[in-house]
Motif scaffolding. Structure first.
Motif, PDB file in Angstrom:
ATOM      1  N   ALA A 270      13.133   5.723  42.495  1.00  0.00           N
ATOM      2  CA  ALA A 270      12.008   6.349  41.792  1.00  0.00           C
ATOM      3  C   ALA A 270      11.594   5.489  40.604  1.00  0.00           C
ATOM      4  CB  ALA A 270      12.407   7.744  41.315  1.00  0.00           C
ATOM      5  N   GLU A 271      10.397   5.723  40.120  1.00  0.00           N
ATOM      6  CA  GLU A 271       9.953   5.090  38.881  1.00  0.00           C
ATOM      7  C   GLU A 271      10.716   5.711  37.708  1.00  0.00           C
ATOM      8  OE1 GLU A 271       8.002   2.564  38.570  1.00  0.00           O
ATOM      9  OE2 GLU A 271       7.271   2.427  40.637  1.00  0.00           O
ATOM     10  N   LEU A 272      10.974   4.914  36.707  1.00  0.00           N
ATOM     11  CA  LEU A 272      11.659   5.412  35.520  1.00  0.00           C
ATOM     12  C   LEU A 272      10.742   6.390  34.793  1.00  0.00           C
ATOM     13  CD1 LEU A 272      14.405   4.827  34.169  1.00  0.00           C
ATOM     14  CD2 LEU A 272      13.208   3.192  32.702  1.00  0.00           C
ATOM     15  N   PRO A 273      11.213   7.593  34.466  1.00  0.00           N
ATOM     16  CA  PRO A 273      10.357   8.565  33.788  1.00  0.00           C
ATOM     17  C   PRO A 273       9.863   8.033  32.441  1.00  0.00           C
ATOM     18  CG  PRO A 273      12.445   9.562  34.462  1.00  0.00           C
ATOM     19  CD  PRO A 273      12.565   8.106  34.713  1.00  0.00           C
ATOM     20  N   GLU A 274       8.640   8.384  32.082  1.00  0.00           N
ATOM     21  CA  GLU A 274       8.061   7.878  30.843  1.00  0.00           C
ATOM     22  C   GLU A 274       8.841   8.348  29.629  1.00  0.00           C
ATOM     23  OE1 GLU A 274       5.790   5.644  30.320  1.00  0.00           O
ATOM     24  OE2 GLU A 274       5.543   5.357  32.475  1.00  0.00           O
ATOM     25  N   TRP A 275       9.373   9.576  29.670  1.00  0.00           N
ATOM     26  CA  TRP A 275      10.117  10.055  28.498  1.00  0.00           C
ATOM     27  C   TRP A 275      11.377   9.226  28.278  1.00  0.00           C
ATOM     28  CZ3 TRP A 275      15.124  11.681  29.095  1.00  0.00           C
ATOM     29  CH2 TRP A 275      15.519  12.086  30.379  1.00  0.00           C
ATOM     30  N   LEU A 276      11.970   8.727  29.379  1.00  0.00           N
ATOM     31  CA  LEU A 276      13.159   7.904  29.250  1.00  0.00           C
ATOM     32  C   LEU A 276      12.791   6.509  28.751  1.00  0.00           C
ATOM     33  CD1 LEU A 276      16.170   8.097  29.617  1.00  0.00           C
ATOM     34  CD2 LEU A 276      15.893   7.524  32.031  1.00  0.00           C
ATOM     35  N   VAL A 277      11.668   5.971  29.244  1.00  0.00           N
ATOM     36  CA  VAL A 277      11.183   4.676  28.748  1.00  0.00           C
ATOM     37  C   VAL A 277      10.947   4.754  27.244  1.00  0.00           C
ATOM     38  CG1 VAL A 277       9.309   2.998  28.849  1.00  0.00           C
ATOM     39  CG2 VAL A 277      10.139   4.055  30.956  1.00  0.00           C
ATOM     40  N   LYS A 278      10.311   5.833  26.806  1.00  0.00           N
ATOM     41  CA  LYS A 278       9.999   5.992  25.384  1.00  0.00           C
ATOM     42  C   LYS A 278      11.269   6.085  24.557  1.00  0.00           C
ATOM     43  CE  LYS A 278       6.836   8.525  22.384  1.00  0.00           C
ATOM     44  NZ  LYS A 278       5.812   9.600  22.324  1.00  0.00           N
ATOM     45  N   ALA A 279      12.252   6.824  25.053  1.00  0.00           N
ATOM     46  CA  ALA A 279      13.506   6.980  24.319  1.00  0.00           C
ATOM     47  C   ALA A 279      14.259   5.665  24.193  1.00  0.00           C
ATOM     48  CB  ALA A 279      14.383   8.020  25.003  1.00  0.00           C
ATOM     49  N   LEU A 280      14.064   4.750  25.157  1.00  0.00           N
ATOM     50  CA  LEU A 280      14.783   3.476  25.156  1.00  0.00           C
ATOM     51  C   LEU A 280      13.999   2.349  24.507  1.00  0.00           C
ATOM     52  CD1 LEU A 280      16.165   3.646  28.791  1.00  0.00           C
ATOM     53  CD2 LEU A 280      17.524   3.814  26.693  1.00  0.00           C
ATOM     54  N   THR A 281      12.724   2.588  24.186  1.00  0.00           N
ATOM     55  CA  THR A 281      11.884   1.552  23.603  1.00  0.00           C
ATOM     56  C   THR A 281      12.014   1.588  22.090  1.00  0.00           C
ATOM     57  OG1 THR A 281      10.312   1.736  25.423  1.00  0.00           O
ATOM     58  CG2 THR A 281       9.541   0.644  23.416  1.00  0.00           C
ATOM     59  N   PRO A 282      12.367   0.475  21.450  1.00  0.00           N
ATOM     60  CA  PRO A 282      12.507   0.474  19.990  1.00  0.00           C
ATOM     61  C   PRO A 282      11.184   0.841  19.323  1.00  0.00           C
ATOM     62  CG  PRO A 282      13.409  -1.539  20.944  1.00  0.00           C
ATOM     63  CD  PRO A 282      12.654  -0.839  22.042  1.00  0.00           C
ATOM     64  N   PRO A 283      11.249   1.560  18.196  1.00  0.00           N
ATOM     65  CA  PRO A 283      10.013   1.880  17.485  1.00  0.00           C
ATOM     66  C   PRO A 283       9.352   0.617  16.950  1.00  0.00           C
ATOM     67  CG  PRO A 283      11.930   2.429  16.160  1.00  0.00           C
ATOM     68  CD  PRO A 283      12.440   2.061  17.510  1.00  0.00           C
ATOM     69  N   PRO A 284       8.037   0.632  16.765  1.00  0.00           N
ATOM     70  CA  PRO A 284       7.362  -0.550  16.251  1.00  0.00           C
ATOM     71  C   PRO A 284       7.816  -0.874  14.836  1.00  0.00           C
ATOM     72  CG  PRO A 284       5.897   1.343  16.204  1.00  0.00           C
ATOM     73  CD  PRO A 284       7.126   1.760  16.962  1.00  0.00           C
ATOM     74  N   PRO A 285       7.762  -2.151  14.437  1.00  0.00           N
ATOM     75  CA  PRO A 285       8.162  -2.508  13.069  1.00  0.00           C
ATOM     76  C   PRO A 285       7.249  -1.837  12.054  1.00  0.00           C
ATOM     77  CG  PRO A 285       7.039  -4.348  14.141  1.00  0.00           C
ATOM     78  CD  PRO A 285       7.272  -3.318  15.193  1.00  0.00           C
ATOM     79  N   PRO A 286       7.768  -1.544  10.867  1.00  0.00           N
ATOM     80  CA  PRO A 286       6.937  -0.877   9.858  1.00  0.00           C
ATOM     81  C   PRO A 286       5.776  -1.748   9.412  1.00  0.00           C
ATOM     82  CG  PRO A 286       9.005  -1.638   8.901  1.00  0.00           C
ATOM     83  CD  PRO A 286       9.119  -1.847  10.379  1.00  0.00           C
ATOM     84  N   THR A 287       4.650  -1.123   9.161  1.00  0.00           N
ATOM     85  CA  THR A 287       3.497  -1.834   8.619  1.00  0.00           C
ATOM     86  C   THR A 287       3.578  -1.828   7.105  1.00  0.00           C
ATOM     87  OG1 THR A 287       2.171   0.175   8.475  1.00  0.00           O
ATOM     88  CG2 THR A 287       2.124  -1.011  10.567  1.00  0.00           C
ATOM     89  N   LYS A 288       2.701  -2.573   6.473  1.00  0.00           N
ATOM     90  CA  LYS A 288       2.709  -2.617   5.019  1.00  0.00           C
ATOM     91  C   LYS A 288       2.468  -1.240   4.427  1.00  0.00           C
ATOM     92  CE  LYS A 288       1.295  -7.455   4.543  1.00  0.00           C
ATOM     93  NZ  LYS A 288       0.273  -8.381   3.996  1.00  0.00           N
TER      94      LYS A 288
END
Length: 256
Positions: free
Chosen positions: A152-170
């Motif tokens: 199966a395709e990896l569920p989007e909620w699992l992809v999101k949980a495993l994806t690092p948050p974006p770096p902080p902006t100024k």
């Protein structure tokens, strides 16, 4: 047929199906010098691997090489993993699954580009294997699991949980100019984490803890208060106490 010959025959069948294989010891460690990097689909190379570096178990690389992404739930050894699986099993699609010898389970999905390995990011005892990883192909050693289901395709909620948050902006790291602004910023971060939807709790808890850690470095809030708020917000979002503390500790370590 001897066990060694059965293992080699299984390895050759997997290679014929397009999966590169390499030998592993009973300890689960590769017997060949470069581990999964020595894996091959070529029958002659496979025979040479098992001749020169014999092993009773078969390893298979994960990630782009094979198109496999594996969720490794060691529920037999870790109560946290068993709790995680009980909570999230209804949200996992039907996909191929292999029971491991320890009583855990490997859920096999189609690989998503960019996802690598993780250890206890989802919960203690719940690991993932993507680019740069490998798994033991347990069906070759034990006859258990849901072997016939398609990937199966990896569920989007699992992809999101495993994806690092974006770096902080100024804007994210600007110090609040007034005590009122500081309190409002802290409250906004805590509120965003506490209101996280299922499937984004881990990633938002990590994000919120990182933001609070930044406020600590700016002198806006003390470290003890920041950690306590981050843990409580994660618990309100639905994470267990252990998950909350582990996620927050990881975020604060990353800001040091």
């Amino acid at each position: 047929m001897s066990k060694a010959n059965k293992t080699l025959a299984s390895a050759l069948r997997l290679a014929d199906r397009g999966l590169p294989v390499f030998p592993c010891a009973a300890s689960k460690r590769p017997t060949c010098p470069h581990g999964f990097k020595d894996a091959s689909r070529d029958p002659s190379a496979v025979r040479a691997l098992w001749r020169d570096y014999p092993g009773p178990l078969i390893g298979v690389p994960t990630g782009e090489t094979t198109g496999l992404f594996v969720l490794d739930v060691d529920s037999a050894k870790h109560d946290t993993a068993a709790d995680w699986l009980e909570r999230y099993a209804p949200y996992l699609p039907d996909t191929r699954a292999h029971r491991s010898r320890s009583g855990g389970v490997h859920f096999l999905f189609r690989h998503r580009r960019g996802l690598r390995n993780s250890q206890a990011k989802l919960a203690l005892g719940v690991d993932t294997r993507g680019d740069g990883g490998s798994i033991l192909w347990w069906p070759a050693a034990i006859d258990q699991g849901h072997h016939r289901a398609p990937l199966a395709e990896l569920p989007e909620w699992l992809v999101k949980a495993l994806t690092p948050p974006p770096p902080p902006t100024k804007t994210d790291v600007q110090r609040p100019r007034t005590p009122e602004a500081a309190r409002a910023k802290v409250a906004g971060i805590v509120g965003a984490v506490a209101a996280a939807n299922e499937g984004e709790r881990n990633s938002l808890a990590y994000w919120g803890a990182c933001r609070l850690a930044e406020l600590v470095t700016q002198g806006v809030i003390g470290p003890g208060d920041a950690i306590a708020l981050a843990v409580e917000a994660a618990r309100q979002a639905g994470l267990s106490p252990n998950e909350s503390q582990r996620t927050v500790a990881s975020a604060f370590r990353g800001q040091q």
